[in-house]
Design an enzyme around this catalytic site. Structure first.
Site, PDB file in Angstrom:
ATOM      1  CG  ASN A 190      -0.777  -1.766   0.705  1.00  0.00           C
ATOM      2  OD1 ASN A 190       0.249  -1.092   0.635  1.00  0.00           O
ATOM      3  ND2 ASN A 190      -1.692  -1.557   1.633  1.00  0.00           N
TER       4      ASN A 190
ATOM      5  NE  ARG B  41      -2.203   1.611   0.532  1.00  0.00           N
ATOM      6  CZ  ARG B  41      -3.462   1.233   0.719  1.00  0.00           C
ATOM      7  NH1 ARG B  41      -4.180   0.806  -0.295  1.00  0.00           N
ATOM      8  NH2 ARG B  41      -4.017   1.280   1.908  1.00  0.00           N
TER       9      ARG B  41
END
Length: 91
Positions: A36, A18
């Site tokens: 996520n 990320r």
């Protein structure tokens, strides 16, 4: 300009995907988000020029060191222009 949602599968959680994705998107001037998913995938939405989103697809197929991407699914998304790039809470 286009908005595309990527669903990235493989070993992509717990490897800094990320943060890497946010840096890559910001470096390219893309807006959107990354997060996520509960099933182990990473979801990312990128908004920007078509050719730049295509560049991001190539980058996401590789990912950061430690990631092992097995596939990237794509969905075109119809939404108004967005600004900035955000890491969202896990879904």
């Amino acid at each position: 300009m286009m908005a595309t949602r990527f669903l990235i599968s493989g070993h992509v959680q717990g490897v800094g995907y990320r943060d890497w994705c946010r840096r890559e998107a910001e470096d390219r001037g893309l807006a959107g988000y990354v997060r996520n998913l509960a099933d182990g995938r990473v979801e990312a939405l990128f908004y920007g020029r078509n050719e730049v989103v295509d560049e991001m697809l190539v980058a996401c197929r590789k990912g950061p060191p430690g990631a092992a991407v097995t596939s990237v699914g794509l969905d075109a998304v119809d939404l108004p222009p967005v600004e900035g790039f955000t890491i969202l809470r896990d879904a």
